[in-house]
Scaffold this active site. Structure first.
Site, PDB file in Angstrom:
ATOM      1  N   ASN A 128       0.799  -1.236   0.000  1.00 17.59           N
ATOM      2  CA  ASN A 128       0.000   0.000   0.000  1.00 17.59           C
ATOM      3  C   ASN A 128       0.833   1.290   0.000  1.00 17.59           C
ATOM      4  OD1 ASN A 128       0.749  -0.623   2.643  1.00 17.59           O
ATOM      5  ND2 ASN A 128      -1.082   0.276   3.533  1.00 17.59           N
ATOM      6  N   GLU A 226       4.778  -4.194  12.125  1.00 11.22           N
ATOM      7  CA  GLU A 226       3.822  -3.086  11.934  1.00 11.22           C
ATOM      8  C   GLU A 226       2.627  -3.691  11.224  1.00 11.22           C
ATOM      9  OE1 GLU A 226       4.098  -0.051  13.005  1.00 11.22           O
ATOM     10  OE2 GLU A 226       6.239   0.227  13.372  1.00 11.22           O
ATOM     11  N   GLU A 429       8.729   2.595  14.344  1.00 13.08           N
ATOM     12  CA  GLU A 429       9.532   3.045  13.206  1.00 13.08           C
ATOM     13  C   GLU A 429       9.568   4.570  13.229  1.00 13.08           C
ATOM     14  OE1 GLU A 429       7.773   0.758   9.838  1.00 13.08           O
ATOM     15  OE2 GLU A 429       9.539  -0.497  10.147  1.00 13.08           O
TER      16      GLU A 429
HETATM   17  P1  NAD Z   1       0.502  -9.032   3.787  1.00 12.53           P
HETATM   18  O1  NAD Z   1       0.611  -9.396   5.223  1.00 12.53           O
HETATM   19  O2  NAD Z   1      -0.384  -9.827   2.914  1.00 12.53           O
HETATM   20  O3  NAD Z   1       1.953  -9.035   3.098  1.00 12.53           O
HETATM   21  C1  NAD Z   1       2.990  -8.216   3.564  1.00 12.53           C
HETATM   22  C2  NAD Z   1       4.313  -8.746   3.049  1.00 12.53           C
HETATM   23  O4  NAD Z   1       4.557 -10.022   3.626  1.00 12.53           O
HETATM   24  C3  NAD Z   1       4.383  -8.946   1.545  1.00 12.53           C
HETATM   25  O5  NAD Z   1       5.670  -8.591   1.085  1.00 12.53           O
HETATM   26  C4  NAD Z   1       4.178 -10.451   1.408  1.00 12.53           C
HETATM   27  O6  NAD Z   1       4.776 -10.988   0.238  1.00 12.53           O
HETATM   28  C5  NAD Z   1       4.887 -10.963   2.628  1.00 12.53           C
HETATM   29  N1  NAD Z   1       4.452 -12.298   3.071  1.00 12.53           N
HETATM   30  C6  NAD Z   1       3.273 -12.922   2.818  1.00 12.53           C
HETATM   31  N2  NAD Z   1       3.262 -14.131   3.393  1.00 12.53           N
HETATM   32  C7  NAD Z   1       4.438 -14.264   4.057  1.00 12.53           C
HETATM   33  C8  NAD Z   1       5.001 -15.300   4.858  1.00 12.53           C
HETATM   34  N3  NAD Z   1       4.339 -16.426   5.096  1.00 12.53           N
HETATM   35  N4  NAD Z   1       6.235 -15.096   5.385  1.00 12.53           N
HETATM   36  C9  NAD Z   1       6.913 -13.940   5.161  1.00 12.53           C
HETATM   37  N5  NAD Z   1       6.422 -12.935   4.399  1.00 12.53           N
HETATM   38  C10 NAD Z   1       5.192 -13.088   3.855  1.00 12.53           C
HETATM   39  O7  NAD Z   1       0.076  -7.493   3.767  1.00 12.53           O
HETATM   40  P2  NAD Z   1      -0.368  -6.657   2.496  1.00 12.53           P
HETATM   41  O8  NAD Z   1      -1.636  -7.242   1.967  1.00 12.53           O
HETATM   42  O9  NAD Z   1       0.779  -6.490   1.583  1.00 12.53           O
HETATM   43  O10 NAD Z   1      -0.634  -5.235   3.183  1.00 12.53           O
HETATM   44  C11 NAD Z   1      -1.817  -4.933   3.856  1.00 12.53           C
HETATM   45  C12 NAD Z   1      -1.682  -5.071   5.352  1.00 12.53           C
HETATM   46  O11 NAD Z   1      -0.523  -4.355   5.798  1.00 12.53           O
HETATM   47  C13 NAD Z   1      -2.831  -4.466   6.120  1.00 12.53           C
HETATM   48  O12 NAD Z   1      -3.216  -5.343   7.156  1.00 12.53           O
HETATM   49  C14 NAD Z   1      -2.262  -3.185   6.702  1.00 12.53           C
HETATM   50  O13 NAD Z   1      -2.892  -2.713   7.867  1.00 12.53           O
HETATM   51  C15 NAD Z   1      -0.859  -3.571   6.949  1.00 12.53           C
HETATM   52  N6  NAD Z   1      -0.003  -2.378   7.028  1.00 12.53           N
HETATM   53  C16 NAD Z   1       0.496  -1.991   8.229  1.00 12.53           C
HETATM   54  C17 NAD Z   1       1.265  -0.835   8.332  1.00 12.53           C
HETATM   55  C18 NAD Z   1       1.834  -0.380   9.646  1.00 12.53           C
HETATM   56  O14 NAD Z   1       2.780   0.393   9.625  1.00 12.53           O
HETATM   57  N7  NAD Z   1       1.330  -0.824  10.771  1.00 12.53           N
HETATM   58  C19 NAD Z   1       1.534  -0.098   7.196  1.00 12.53           C
HETATM   59  C20 NAD Z   1       1.015  -0.524   5.975  1.00 12.53           C
HETATM   60  C21 NAD Z   1       0.256  -1.678   5.901  1.00 12.53           C
END
Ligand code: NAD
Ligand code: MN
Length: 449
Positions: A128, A226, A429
């Protein structure tokens, strides 16, 4: 691996897909580069970070276009985000020469603590805010003397790859910042499990964060997470209601609601609900939803067809009070949608939707506002709107959340800590405290006998 443009559904780029072997190779390169990078003087490390900031600064427009097309986010937002990435590297360029340890009084000698780099750190980022979130990790990691394996999200890897190229262009040695483009299940998990990776900094969903924490615990890795959010925008009747309502849409529909800080629950004091909703409706209907590359656009499409389906599953037509606009035709569009009056027990008020859907929930008094706001497993951000300063502080202290704004919806600043309470994460962060998560304390006692 194919990468798409969510506003047109057209393919934007085709890239090599890394697997476990490439992840291992990246870790090996980062490991080999670590001793020399650790030995670079603090002053030289600062210079290299500044040069990276300058290299990014020259490419703001190009990077913003890439990010806007790949994520589907408004170009004006993307420009601001890339500008903030420049600031992140300038800020952390100040860190290598200020990584202070301590000298603690002890009996029989002198005691000194050092902040040492961890070694190879694995950085995993979501789709995102691809470049900003990568920079929040890469900046402090490099400043503290670590080497990096960065795995961007499959859907939006393009700007992280550019960041890797610019680091080389700025003179950061080969092997210090390695970018591996591949799936989470294979490349992501390998990074988390790899015995030569000292720490994982993950941003993504709470579900995957839990998995990362489990895997990382096997080798007692340092982990910062995060994760998701379900933040509350708390509006008291004594607030500037016009302003609170006018600014509320972008606090949840910004980035099409695909924002961990989205204020996806608006809690409004009951006596002000009607006035607030009237003003909110005007603001939502005025929101410019459309082509991300148009300067006037305020909201673009969702990231994918699958994600649009998931977002739609939260919307019960009977609960919709009003909606904004959305274009027809190709693109994963979803109109800004307001559910009102809603209850905090509704599924749409409990789960992170990650789309342009907001639940407006009435409350009776301050105590109930605090109870509802805290009635969630998350605790990432939030806002409080009131003209009563004492109340603002009272409520701010009572809310279980990491980042609050009073009479503002601002979430992230480069110089202040960002991160979650409860299931929104572990660690912080940005700002000065992030450096603690990229260093290990070493204590040395020197006998004077
Ligand atoms: P996601 O958890 O689906 O994926 C995040 C990352 O993790 C991607 O690079 C993905 O390839 C990787 N990943 C997926 N499965 C994995 C595994 N088993 N082991 C290691 N890595 C793995 O998240 P998304 O769909 O990319 O992003 C949306 C989510 O991120 C939302 O829940 C949002 O709230 C969160 N988010 C949090 C923050 C924050 O700072 N707190 C900021 C932005 C987004
Ligand atoms: Mn996901």
């Amino acid at each position: 691996m194919q990468v798409f443009e969510p506003a047109t559904e057209q393919m934007l780029a085709e890239l090599p897909r890394a697997g476990v072997d490439e992840a291992d190779e990246a870790v090996a390169r980062a490991k080999a580069a670590f001793p020399a990078w650790k030995a670079v003087t603090p002053g030289d490390r600062a210079k290299l970070l500044r040069r990276l900031a300058r290299a990014l600064e020259e490419r703001v427009e190009e990077l913003a276009q890439l990010e806007a097309r790949n994520v589907g986010k408004p170009i004006s937002d993307a420009r601001g985000e890339v500008g903030s990435v420049v600031d992140v590297f300038d800020y952390y360029a100040g860190a290598p020469e200020r990584l202070l340890g301590a000298q603690i009084p002890v009996a029989g000698g002198v005691d000194v603590t050092f902040r040492e780099p961890l070694g190879v750190v694995g950085l995993i980022t979501p789709w995102n805010f691809p470049l900003p979130i990568a920079s929040w990790k890469v900046g402090p990691a490099l400043a503290a003397g670590n080497t990096i394996v960065l795995k961007p999200a499959e859907l939006t890897p393009l700007t992280a790859i550019e960041l890797g190229k610019l680091a080389l262009e700025a003179g950061i040695p080969e092997g210090v910042l390695n970018v591996v483009n591949g799936p989470g299940r294979t490349v992501g998990e390998r990074i988390v499990e790899h015995p030569d990776v000292a720490k994982v900094a993950f941003t993504g969903s709470t579900e995957i964060g839990r998995r990362v924490g489990e895997l990382a615990s096997q080798s007692i890795k340092r982990v910062t997470l995060e994760l998701g959010g379900k933040s509350a925008n708390v509006v008291f009747a004594d607030a500037d209601l016009e302003q609170a309502a006018e600014l509320a849409p972008l606090a949840v529909f910004g980035n099409a609601g695909q924002d961990c800080c989205a204020r996806s629950r608006i809690l409004v004091e009951r006596s002000a609900v009607d006035r607030f909703l009237e003003a909110l409706e005007r603001a939502v209907k005025a929101l410019q939803v459309g082509d991300p590359l148009d300067d006037a656009t305020q909201m673009g499409p969702l990231i994918s067809a699958d994600h649009r389906e998931k977002v739609a599953s939260y919307v019960d037509e009977d609960a919709v009070a009003f909606r904004g606009s959305a274009p027809d035709g190709p693109g994963f569009w979803f109109p800004p949608t307001v559910l009102a009056p809603a209850s905090n027990d509704d599924r749409a008020a409990r789960e992170e939707i990650f789309g342009p859907v907001v639940a407006v929930i009435p409350f009776e008094d301050e105590a109930e506002a605090i109870r509802i706001a805290n009635d969630t497993v998350y605790g990432l951000s939030g806002s409080i709107w009131t003209r009563d300063g004492a109340r603002a502080l009272r409520v701010a202290r009572a809310l279980e959340t990491g980042n609050l704004s009073v009479n503002s919806n601002s979430s992230v600043r480069v110089t202040t800590p960002f991160g979650g309470f409860k299931q929104s994460g572990v660690g912080r962060e940005l700002g000065p405290f992030a450096l603690e998560h990229y260093t290990e304390l070493k204590n040395v006692f020197i006998s004077t006998h």
